[in-house]
Enzyme design. Structure first.
Site, mmCIF file in Angstrom:
data_model
loop_
_atom_site.group_PDB
_atom_site.id
_atom_site.type_symbol
_atom_site.label_atom_id
_atom_site.label_comp_id
_atom_site.label_asym_id
_atom_site.label_seq_id
_atom_site.Cartn_x
_atom_site.Cartn_y
_atom_site.Cartn_z
ATOM 1 N N GLU A 86 31.432 3.538 -28.886
ATOM 2 C CA GLU A 86 30.509 4.199 -29.544
ATOM 3 C C GLU A 86 29.677 3.320 -30.531
ATOM 4 O O GLU A 86 28.522 3.779 -30.765
ATOM 5 C CB GLU A 86 31.023 5.659 -30.441
ATOM 6 C CG GLU A 86 31.679 6.391 -29.202
ATOM 7 C CD GLU A 86 30.755 6.878 -28.156
ATOM 8 O OE1 GLU A 86 29.617 6.904 -28.332
ATOM 9 O OE2 GLU A 86 31.139 7.687 -27.053
ATOM 10 N N GLU A 134 35.173 13.768 -21.048
ATOM 11 C CA GLU A 134 35.573 12.885 -22.362
ATOM 12 C C GLU A 134 35.954 13.830 -23.614
ATOM 13 O O GLU A 134 35.259 14.830 -23.763
ATOM 14 C CB GLU A 134 34.438 11.969 -22.915
ATOM 15 C CG GLU A 134 35.052 10.897 -23.831
ATOM 16 C CD GLU A 134 33.869 9.943 -24.309
ATOM 17 O OE1 GLU A 134 34.282 8.750 -24.781
ATOM 18 O OE2 GLU A 134 32.514 10.256 -24.383
ATOM 19 N N GLU A 176 23.434 6.274 -23.646
ATOM 20 C CA GLU A 176 24.048 6.367 -22.692
ATOM 21 C C GLU A 176 24.144 5.159 -21.800
ATOM 22 O O GLU A 176 25.074 4.815 -21.141
ATOM 23 C CB GLU A 176 23.608 7.731 -22.071
ATOM 24 C CG GLU A 176 23.650 8.886 -23.067
ATOM 25 C CD GLU A 176 25.245 8.793 -23.735
ATOM 26 O OE1 GLU A 176 26.358 8.779 -23.023
ATOM 27 O OE2 GLU A 176 25.061 9.277 -24.646
ATOM 28 N N GLY A 221 25.434 15.516 -27.206
ATOM 29 C CA GLY A 221 24.116 15.158 -26.903
ATOM 30 C C GLY A 221 24.169 14.760 -25.313
ATOM 31 O O GLY A 221 22.961 14.973 -24.593
ATOM 32 N N ALA A 222 25.175 13.964 -24.886
ATOM 33 C CA ALA A 222 25.040 13.441 -23.500
ATOM 34 C C ALA A 222 26.611 12.666 -23.366
ATOM 35 O O ALA A 222 27.331 12.784 -24.198
ATOM 36 C CB ALA A 222 24.071 12.395 -23.274
ATOM 37 N N MET A 223 26.866 12.411 -21.943
ATOM 38 C CA MET A 223 28.076 12.022 -21.689
ATOM 39 C C MET A 223 27.866 10.648 -20.716
ATOM 40 O O MET A 223 27.140 11.171 -19.714
ATOM 41 C CB MET A 223 29.046 13.092 -21.188
ATOM 42 C CG MET A 223 30.168 12.738 -20.426
ATOM 43 S SD MET A 223 31.219 11.520 -21.820
ATOM 44 C CE MET A 223 32.175 10.319 -20.652
ATOM 45 N N GLU A 224 28.329 9.546 -20.961
ATOM 46 C CA GLU A 224 27.905 8.390 -20.224
ATOM 47 C C GLU A 224 28.624 8.193 -18.923
ATOM 48 O O GLU A 224 28.928 7.105 -18.137
ATOM 49 C CB GLU A 224 28.393 7.195 -20.925
ATOM 50 C CG GLU A 224 29.808 7.036 -21.087
ATOM 51 C CD GLU A 224 30.178 7.535 -22.657
ATOM 52 O OE1 GLU A 224 31.268 7.130 -23.109
ATOM 53 O OE2 GLU A 224 29.698 8.581 -23.152
ATOM 54 N N HIS A 272 26.259 2.481 -22.782
ATOM 55 C CA HIS A 272 27.724 2.581 -22.342
ATOM 56 C C HIS A 272 28.059 2.221 -20.918
ATOM 57 O O HIS A 272 29.146 2.056 -20.546
ATOM 58 C CB HIS A 272 27.992 4.280 -22.376
ATOM 59 C CG HIS A 272 28.354 4.897 -23.700
ATOM 60 N ND1 HIS A 272 29.496 4.155 -24.545
ATOM 61 C CD2 HIS A 272 27.843 5.871 -24.443
ATOM 62 C CE1 HIS A 272 29.683 4.766 -25.642
ATOM 63 N NE2 HIS A 272 28.736 5.823 -25.576
#
Length: 896
Positions: A371, A178, A349, A312-315, A352
């Protein structure tokens, strides 16, 4: 050039050089030509819509020794209009073969012809040139073979490493796509609207495992000693949600009540830090299924902690990647604030999986639909599942963060044009996340929780596996009807609930889209100016711009054209029942039943606006706080403190009025407003100290230690209490040591020395770890010991706290010893410059950003950073003498 600017520039240059994008490769066979852009058959940054992907078959083989990978992708496409070529995305990939085969020839032995491939470097596109016209409504298979090096940065398919406790380096390969980096891993239609299904195969060595979005269905033994994992077909989704990882991690698992297998992965030696994340993930996944009344659509959900991860993170759907500090929890070194952070990121996450995966925005201009919703659902889910974490209090910082960014001239509308990868990437900011969440919370308050939740569920059901725009959400929230009619697209009627709720504001219910467009399509935040005339309250709206005064030459132009539909809410001295009024014009009058002594707008901060109380309004509210502050909620008291200091920045109120308001805090009984007030004083002290304005800085230090001394003395060096009590302890003891409070420094030094003497076997309370490390790092022995602990620590939260200590050293030469590749560029830029306040600093930073621009790195955060420094300079010019005099008077009065 000052030493801190030199260090700042050194760090940023290191990061910029680390993240420089790889150049596209040319095929050794000569079939792939970068060429000049004039020969490329397509001129737009956006892909043509005449070819639609339906399904991808992907085979990826990463070599963790040579650090490269090879792959094949077969894309089933549907031709919408006759075409001579197929344009898709590719970046940094060497294309070794490309062919197009008609559906009728798929099962025959038809020979595949290696076609010409043209490249458009600037647009990150390739064009496969067909040898005959591709016909409308026909299906074809596009087959491409490719290879590349694993990326050195944190985008695409990249190399990550970690050290074991004995110093052995191990390598893994992981993805982060992303928003526009799937094209760095395989050729694809890398735009959100080009949804398709994916079948993924990963070739690997036996000592590793492979993970992807879906469960593994089989593993084949290959003749060369390798194995090949086959994963089930995904749901229909966008390319940026594809994920695959080859690593040697371990996991723990549990099933939800709906029989979804949830697993948490980490490096083997950190496996024991995964239990809390598993508990949170299971609980929140179950909550979302119930809240949305929509089942999680995949059979499994993996959460994995990546040692080197940028965000921080990716969904990624079914395989969520996290920074280690956002997933792992170590009871020995993680504080309750760390636990709140882990819970919050997991909740974000998992939200998401519905907002962004099941339903995705049509284009990146509406990123807030992803978001903003995910940020808002953090509040909703954690309030219900982990109430002890007091996420309500955290959400105030979301509001304040949004306002800080949105009150600058360099802000942007929440729905904003973004075409290039750089423009798209810069949409991932506090406007999309935090302001988006604030607007959704305001909308929920406007419509009521019941109507809002019902509308959101229908939005998710109607647009499942599809793309949506802002208008789609607003239209659904405006209407309600029987579910079967709604899903089928039949006409709906206006909800009586919506109408009833709207009547709370005006005699006729407003058009929701018209109201919300005023927030979505224009940037900024309104300032509501209030004049109390007894039983008549005159309200006026204007655009709030930090650092811009009414008599500034640019003020009129910056105000022109701005008008919001503001759902005002208020309480008064006469009633704590909430009154409501929809302000749709520049000015209006609210008629009360009788005269009131005071009025407080925006109770509990559900609205996204600031308020200025003209006349004696602020004086009256100040008196109320001094006499009986508990008449107002802790959120409202915090809101008043935040409001008045924002108004100081635009000259609506004087600094001494703001500081006078803080005097009541000596009797404050709640930690939330206390933290807010002390936070402002700490920022002032840091700014003065960095500028070397020692007389005012020393007086401010005396005031803080005298006025809040009782609070400081009551703090224990322990881990006891609620999360707000722990945050107060962390903040107050950290500030006291920063202000050279003798007892604080002695206690912190004692704890550090005992810990170092015991070779880290003695424990330090987690709430004060950061403060203890900062004090310990001031000695050369302490700094060196912390550096070694940083290198060996298996706890990411501990490493973060150690890093705080190491970077607070006054020996700037030591700062050059760090590997800074894991930091976000924008975070470093903004965080480093946020408190600069001299013209010399401003000029140095401008020179630096000019250099970045010349190197091809033009970042909007540059405008934000420069604007913030300019406002800091102006603030000091306007308020330094006021602050000096106020402190002299207050200290003199307290001494007498």
């Amino acid at each position: 050039m000052s030493s801190n600017i030199r260090v700042f520039i050194f760090i940023i240059l290191s990061v910029v050089l680390t993240f420089h994008y790889a150049e596209p490769c040319e095929s050794k066979q000569g079939k792939f030509k970068v060429g000049n852009n004039d020969s490329f058959p397509w001129i737009s940054m956006r892909l043509p819509d005449k070819v639609v992907p339906l399904h991808y078959d992907i085979l990826i083989h990463p070599n963790l020794t040579s650090l490269n990978f090879s792959g094949m992708v077969t894309i089933e496409v549907l031709i919408k209009n006759d075409t001579e070529f197929i344009v898709l995305h590719s970046k940094g990939l060497e294309i070794t073969f490309a062919s197009i085969l008609l559906e009728a020839d798929w099962k025959t032995d038809s020979e595949e012809m290696n076609l010409n491939v043209l490249g458009h470097k600037a647009h990150e596109q390739i064009a496969i040139m067909a040898n005959k016209t591709l016909l409308t409504n026909q299906k074809y298979r596009l087959h491409i073979r490719f290879q590349a090096s694993l990326a050195d940065g944190f985008d695409g398919f990249y190399k990550s490493t970690y050290l074991t406790s004995v110093g052995e380096e191990r390598v893994l390969a992981t993805t982060d796509f992303e928003p526009t980096a799937a094209r760095m891993a395989f050729p694809c239609f890398d735009e959100p609207s080009f949804k398709a299904t994916f079948s993924i195969k990963i070739r690997r060595e036996r000592q590793h495992i492979a993970l992807s979005n879906m469960p593994k269905i089989q593993t084949l033994e290959l003749s060369d000693g390798l194995v090949e994992d086959y994963f089930n077909v995904t749901k229909k989704m966008s390319t940026y949600l594809v994920a695959y990882i080859v690593c040697d991690f371990r996991s723990i698992s549990a099933n939800t009540t709906s029989d979804i297998k949830v697993s948490v992965y980490a490096v083997p030696e950190k496996w024991n830090q995964t239990q809390y994340a598993l508990e949170v993930a299971v609980k929140i996944l179950e909550f979302y299924e119930n809240y949305f009344n929509i089942s999680y659509p995949l059979p499994k959900l993996d959460l994995i902690a990546i040692p080197d991860f940028q965000s921080g993170a990716m969904e990624n759907w079914g395989l969520i990647t996290y920074r280690e500090t956002s997933l792992l929890y170590d009871a020995q070194t993680s504080s309750l604030s760390d636990k709140q952070w882990v819970t919050k990121v997991i909740a974000h996450e998992l939200a998401h999986q519905w907002f962004g995966n099941l339903v995705i925005m049509d284009w990146w201009n509406d990123l807030w639909l992803n978001e903003g919703f995910a940020r808002y659902m953090e509040l909703v889910s954690i309030n219900s599942t982990f109430p002890e974490l007091q996420i309500d209090e955290y959400f105030l910082s979301v509001y304040f963060g949004a306002i800080s960014r949105d009150s600058l001239k360099s802000s942007h509308p929440i729905s904003n044009a973004a075409e290039t990868p750089t423009q798209i990437m810069q949409m991932f900011d506090s406007v999309s996340y935090d302001k988006g969440a604030c607007l959704l919370n305001m909308l929920k308050d406007f419509l009521t929780e019941e109507v809002f939740r019902e509308g959101v569920t229908r939005y998710l059901k109607k647009y499942s596996y599809r793309n949506a725009k802002s208008d789609d959400l607003l239209n659904i929230l405006s209407l309600t009807c029987p579910e079967e009619d709604f899903i089928s697209g039949h006409s709906c009627y206006t909800s009586t609930q919506v109408r009833k709720n709207a009547y709370r504001y005006v005699k006729e219910p407003p058009h929701l889209k018209e109201t919300m467009d005023s927030w979505i399509l224009q940037m900024g935040i309104p300032l509501i100016v209030v004049e109390n005339n007894g039983n008549q309250i005159i309200v006026h709206q204007e655009r709030f711009l930090k650092g811009i005064f009414r008599d500034d030459p640019e003020w009129e132009e910056l105000q022109s054209g701005y008008l919001w539909h503001v759902p005002l809410a208020y309480i008064t001295s006469d009633s704590d029942n909430i009154g409501r009024h929809l302000l749709k014009t520049k000015s209006d009058v609210i008629q009360l039943e009788k005269e009131v002594k005071w009025i407080k707008f925006n109770p509990n901060m559900n609205g996204y606006y600031l308020v200025h109380y003209e006349g004696n309004g602020w004086e009256t509210l100040g008196q109320l706080l001094n006499q009986n502050h508990t008449v107002l909620s802790n959120k409202d008291r915090t809101n008043l403190i935040h409001n008045i200091f924002q108004l100081v920045s635009v000259g609506k109120v004087s600094l001494h009025q703001g500081l006078d308001l803080l005097l009541y805090l000596k009797n404050e009984t709640d930690n939330l407003p206390l933290l807010q007030g002390i936070g402002y004083l700490e920022v002032l002290y840091q700014m003065l100290e960095r500028r070397g304005i020692s007389d005012v800085a020393n007086n401010l230090k005396k005031f803080i230690l005298q006025h809040f001394g009782d609070f400081i003395e009551r703090q224990t060096w322990s881990d006891e209490g609620s999360i707000s009590e722990k945050k107060l302890r962390t903040e107050l003891l950290g500030l006291a040591c920063q202000l050279h409070h003798k007892q604080c420094i002695e206690k912190a030094k004692q704890l550090f020395d005992n810990w170092m003497a015991s070779n880290s076997s003695s424990s330090i309370p987690t709430d004060v770890l950061r403060t203890v490390y900062i004090i310990g790092a001031q000695s050369p022995d302490g700094w060196n010991y912390l550096l070694e602990k940083y290198r060996l620590s298996l706890s990411s939260s501990e490493k973060n706290k150690i890093l705080s200590g190491l970077t607070r050293t006054r020996d700037t030469d030591k700062l050059t010893e760090f590997d800074v590749g894991s930091f976000s560029i924008r975070g470093i830029l903004y965080g480093t410059t946020a408190h600069f306040s001299s013209n010399k600093d401003l000029e140095d930073v401008k020179v630096f950003f000019k250099f970045l621009k010349e190197q091809g790195h033009e970042l909007t955060v540059a405008d934000v950073a420069v604007e913030m420094i300019q406002k800091n300079i102006k603030w000091l010019e306007q308020n330094l003498q006021v602050l000096r005099k106020w402190l002299e008077n207050v200290l003199s009065n307290e001494a007498s």
